[in-house]
Design a protein around this motif. Sequence first.
Motif, PDB file in Angstrom:
ATOM      1  N   ASP A   1       0.976  -1.292   0.071  1.00  0.00           N
ATOM      2  CA  ASP A   1       0.189  -0.083  -0.132  1.00  0.00           C
ATOM      3  C   ASP A   1       0.911   1.262   0.031  1.00  0.00           C
ATOM      4  OD1 ASP A   1      -1.797   1.967   0.397  1.00  0.00           O
ATOM      5  OD2 ASP A   1      -2.736   1.196   2.215  1.00  0.00           O
ATOM      6  N   THR A   2       1.298   2.023  -1.222  1.00  0.00           N
ATOM      7  CA  THR A   2       1.829   3.053  -1.308  1.00  0.00           C
ATOM      8  C   THR A   2       0.950   4.252  -2.052  1.00  0.00           C
ATOM      9  OG1 THR A   2       2.791   2.043  -3.235  1.00  0.00           O
ATOM     10  CG2 THR A   2       4.187   1.796  -1.192  1.00  0.00           C
ATOM     11  N   SER A   3      -0.307   4.051  -2.029  1.00  0.00           N
ATOM     12  CA  SER A   3      -1.175   4.976  -2.729  1.00  0.00           C
ATOM     13  C   SER A   3      -1.113   6.439  -2.014  1.00  0.00           C
ATOM     14  CB  SER A   3      -2.580   4.507  -2.686  1.00  0.00           C
ATOM     15  OG  SER A   3      -3.032   4.195  -1.327  1.00  0.00           O
ATOM     16  N   ASP A   4      -0.597   6.416  -0.860  1.00  0.00           N
ATOM     17  CA  ASP A   4      -0.888   7.932  -0.083  1.00  0.00           C
ATOM     18  C   ASP A   4       0.669   8.383  -0.543  1.00  0.00           C
ATOM     19  OD1 ASP A   4       0.642   5.805   1.416  1.00  0.00           O
ATOM     20  OD2 ASP A   4       0.567   7.267   3.141  1.00  0.00           O
ATOM     21  N   LEU A   5       1.616   7.722  -1.054  1.00  0.00           N
ATOM     22  CA  LEU A   5       3.010   8.402  -1.300  1.00  0.00           C
ATOM     23  C   LEU A   5       2.907   8.351  -2.881  1.00  0.00           C
ATOM     24  CD1 LEU A   5       5.249   6.299   0.667  1.00  0.00           C
ATOM     25  CD2 LEU A   5       4.558   8.472   1.228  1.00  0.00           C
ATOM     26  N   LEU A   6       2.503   7.476  -3.730  1.00  0.00           N
ATOM     27  CA  LEU A   6       2.578   7.664  -5.250  1.00  0.00           C
ATOM     28  C   LEU A   6       1.305   7.634  -5.873  1.00  0.00           C
ATOM     29  CD1 LEU A   6       5.431   4.843  -5.623  1.00  0.00           C
ATOM     30  CD2 LEU A   6       5.720   7.260  -5.762  1.00  0.00           C
ATOM     31  N   GLY A   7       0.398   7.194  -5.277  1.00  0.00           N
ATOM     32  CA  GLY A   7      -0.853   7.407  -5.969  1.00  0.00           C
ATOM     33  C   GLY A   7      -1.090   5.925  -6.816  1.00  0.00           C
ATOM     34  N   LYS A   8      -0.302   4.884  -6.161  1.00  0.00           N
ATOM     35  CA  LYS A   8      -0.332   3.651  -6.560  1.00  0.00           C
ATOM     36  C   LYS A   8       0.032   2.661  -5.777  1.00  0.00           C
ATOM     37  CE  LYS A   8       2.642   2.210  -9.715  1.00  0.00           C
ATOM     38  NZ  LYS A   8       3.761   1.934 -10.844  1.00  0.00           N
ATOM     39  N   ASP A   9      -0.334   1.522  -5.864  1.00  0.00           N
ATOM     40  CA  ASP A   9      -0.119   0.308  -5.074  1.00  0.00           C
ATOM     41  C   ASP A   9       0.864  -0.575  -5.916  1.00  0.00           C
ATOM     42  OD1 ASP A   9      -1.333   1.267  -2.888  1.00  0.00           O
ATOM     43  OD2 ASP A   9      -3.256   0.213  -3.194  1.00  0.00           O
ATOM     44  N   TYR A  10       1.563  -1.463  -5.254  1.00  0.00           N
ATOM     45  CA  TYR A  10       2.246  -2.317  -6.018  1.00  0.00           C
ATOM     46  C   TYR A  10       1.842  -4.002  -5.653  1.00  0.00           C
ATOM     47  CZ  TYR A  10       5.906   1.266  -6.911  1.00  0.00           C
ATOM     48  OH  TYR A  10       6.242   2.178  -7.208  1.00  0.00           O
ATOM     49  N   TYR A  11       1.642  -4.753  -6.802  1.00  0.00           N
ATOM     50  CA  TYR A  11       1.093  -5.910  -6.657  1.00  0.00           C
ATOM     51  C   TYR A  11       2.106  -7.113  -6.848  1.00  0.00           C
ATOM     52  CZ  TYR A  11      -3.159  -3.263  -6.872  1.00  0.00           C
ATOM     53  OH  TYR A  11      -3.984  -2.035  -6.651  1.00  0.00           O
ATOM     54  N   ALA A  12       1.999  -8.089  -6.370  1.00  0.00           N
ATOM     55  CA  ALA A  12       2.864  -9.317  -6.876  1.00  0.00           C
ATOM     56  C   ALA A  12       2.136 -10.559  -6.872  1.00  0.00           C
ATOM     57  CB  ALA A  12       4.017  -9.195  -6.033  1.00  0.00           C
ATOM     58  N   ASN A  13       2.223 -11.340  -7.769  1.00  0.00           N
ATOM     59  CA  ASN A  13       1.270 -12.515  -7.764  1.00  0.00           C
ATOM     60  C   ASN A  13       2.432 -13.743  -8.037  1.00  0.00           C
ATOM     61  OD1 ASN A  13      -1.517 -11.775  -9.911  1.00  0.00           O
ATOM     62  ND2 ASN A  13      -0.915 -11.208  -7.711  1.00  0.00           N
ATOM     63  N   VAL A  14       2.262 -14.755  -7.217  1.00  0.00           N
ATOM     64  CA  VAL A  14       3.159 -16.022  -7.278  1.00  0.00           C
ATOM     65  C   VAL A  14       2.120 -17.355  -7.530  1.00  0.00           C
ATOM     66  CG1 VAL A  14       4.851 -17.194  -5.999  1.00  0.00           C
ATOM     67  CG2 VAL A  14       4.709 -14.804  -5.792  1.00  0.00           C
ATOM     68  N   GLU A  15       2.644 -18.213  -8.219  1.00  0.00           N
ATOM     69  CA  GLU A  15       2.043 -19.436  -8.329  1.00  0.00           C
ATOM     70  C   GLU A  15       3.259 -20.553  -8.425  1.00  0.00           C
ATOM     71  OE1 GLU A  15       1.658 -17.498 -11.451  1.00  0.00           O
ATOM     72  OE2 GLU A  15       0.124 -16.171  -9.977  1.00  0.00           O
ATOM     73  N   GLN A  16       3.211 -21.361  -7.102  1.00  0.00           N
ATOM     74  CA  GLN A  16       4.204 -22.165  -6.960  1.00  0.00           C
ATOM     75  C   GLN A  16       3.712 -23.593  -7.083  1.00  0.00           C
ATOM     76  OE1 GLN A  16       7.417 -21.314  -6.086  1.00  0.00           O
ATOM     77  NE2 GLN A  16       7.924 -23.564  -6.412  1.00  0.00           N
ATOM     78  N   ASP A  17       3.881 -24.421  -7.987  1.00  0.00           N
ATOM     79  CA  ASP A  17       3.730 -25.773  -8.169  1.00  0.00           C
ATOM     80  C   ASP A  17       4.557 -26.696  -7.296  1.00  0.00           C
ATOM     81  OD1 ASP A  17       1.633 -25.239  -9.978  1.00  0.00           O
ATOM     82  OD2 ASP A  17       3.103 -25.226 -11.749  1.00  0.00           O
ATOM     83  N   PHE A  18       3.822 -27.670  -6.834  1.00  0.00           N
ATOM     84  CA  PHE A  18       4.674 -28.659  -6.084  1.00  0.00           C
ATOM     85  C   PHE A  18       3.799 -30.070  -5.900  1.00  0.00           C
ATOM     86  CE2 PHE A  18       2.307 -26.400  -2.764  1.00  0.00           C
ATOM     87  CZ  PHE A  18       1.912 -27.373  -1.933  1.00  0.00           C
TER      88      PHE A  18
END
Length: 696
Positions: free
Chosen positions: A185-202
Amino acid sequence: MRSLRGGLVAAMAAGALVILPMSNSRVTRIVARSSGTQETDPRTLYAPQQKEYWLSADEFGYVRPGLAVTVNSIHFDSGLHAVVDVSYTDGLGVALDRAGVLTPGAISMSFVLAWWDPGSRNYTAYTTRVQTAPNGNSATQAAADSGGTWTDLDIGHSVYTFKTALPAGYDATATTTLGIYATRDTSDLLGKDYYANVEQDFVPNGSPVTQSWDMISNAACNTCHDPLSAHGGSRQDVKLCVLCHSPQTTDPDTGNTVDFKVMVHKIHMGSSLPSVEAGTPYVIIGNSQSVHDFSTVVFPQDIRNCATCHEGPTPPTQGPNWYTYPGRAACQSCHDDVNFTTGENHPAGPQPNDNQCASCHIPTNGTEWDASVVGAHTVPYKSTQLKGLHAEILSVANAAPGQNPTIRFQLTQNDGSAVDPGPFASNLNVLMGGPTGDYAVNPFREAASGAAFDGTTATYTFTNALPANATGTWTFSIEARRTINLSPHPADATTFTEAAFNPIFDVSVDGSPVASRRVVVDLANCNTCHDRLALHGGQRLNTQECVMCHNPNASDVSRRPTDQLPVESIDFKRMIHRIHTGEDLTQTYTIYGFGTPPSVNNFNDVLFPGDRRDCQKCHAPGTEEVTDNASPSWLATQTPRDWYSPQHHDAAACLGCHDTQAAAAHAFTMTAPFGEACATCHGSDADFAVDKVHAR
């Protein structure tokens, strides 16, 4: 950015950035980097279209943009709860504080666990929730784990233990996928948030993974969606989507499945679904009872072009599944007037399961529009029955003011053989227009079927002369199309209009250097979504020809009824911006077009699938920028239906999207009869540069 800079200075003055606990060296490194002493220049890492590019070194050092999540290990405790060891860093690999105290931006993470069945090619999630609709219907839906516990080991390093336990007797040999979606959550600093998606097969028993899901690529979706992001933006990987969007999950409000292969086909069919055409909207009720009606969606290319999504620019290993594994659910999602239980609209009758689908619907046998999957979805303009049609202008003579130019050209087929223009009748036109600085009037367009043909090339002399006052560079082009009878043919047509790409040939009419019309729109960009941009009967395929007619003085005056006056501008820069803004317009944008009576084309319901701030999604590089070196040949656009008219070059483009009264008032105050001052504030590197205010 000013509020961030001010807050940063105040914090530094108060010593707020140097009172963090120094219990380990990793925290010490974060503090040092946060002080702005690091050497990283955001302009070497980001493009002007990204918010980070515009940060100062101090701001960049404080925010440390980006988010990346790494799964270090997965195991199950004695209660069969998944235990996940994760690390999380900024975009440069420096550890972040999950709580957002030691580094800016708290990080939230959600975890999904699902097993993959290679036989049905579906996921089933272990993590679920029960959703109850206001109508009392309930459904068990795939979801993220809820109520698990966190153990923070170090900054940027934690362990998450699921609350959900695997059921007794679970298949320890099945490929299992851990899905993570994280938000910083960086919307208050940059006006945008950062996202990360991970899919780990095992595989839970420790065996190597030999079978996993790889049917659709992110790159395919992102050719239009720019990027694909759902549920607030945090879900951006298709593989993450299918962990929950499986046959396991339905919408209890409507009873509709949200199985990915069904839902996505239906969404993209939208207004063309047989059920929608019959009057039943396609609706999904989402979180917090949000209503998502997809009944107005129009796919921007031929819906039969299955490979666009299934294979895309980087084909996945299972991309061919769309034609090698036919099944009722996927097929009925588009063809939803087919009832496999009763056999209605299905020539082979009722089908209780998918066992017999591949018997009739083989992948392909090379025949178009047959029962094979590839054949049935043949896109007409890709039919092998077409011989191809190409137009080339070889030369233009007598192109001086007052003269009647003679154009020498050639029509050919794919095999190189020449085509006689004689049989084309009114389906072969030659055009000339100018000057290229900005086309001021509609081009001279003449039917050229009477061109002299020597068996290889053709010549035609315009009946219209170049104006006596013509100056600069003039453009010549060709529109050529012919009707091809198709056999076999699709159910909705027996013929196809084959058209040549419109050639552009520039000629100086006064001896000055040839100056081609500037290229603002990259046609290749258009065709990432449209695949084959083809308008007005399929004969206009080159945007450099489009602008000859869609010029600053052009309108729908010849088509608009008198009781619907004033006329609407069809200047390309205004028209395209307005069309793609669509449902977000505050004004009505309707163009009266060809047909008897004239067609009424309202664009206020257009749903643009991308982010309109990404100007280079359509523009050639740099052409979205405002320049203070605007050519005096660039004309003002006549806009009688807007807040004021005419609008100078930059204002007309910007007000195409920003169509409010306030925006028009701002543009008007910065405009004089002889020009505009937009570049003062909106030029490159200015405080409100176009790329800066549109940065994402």
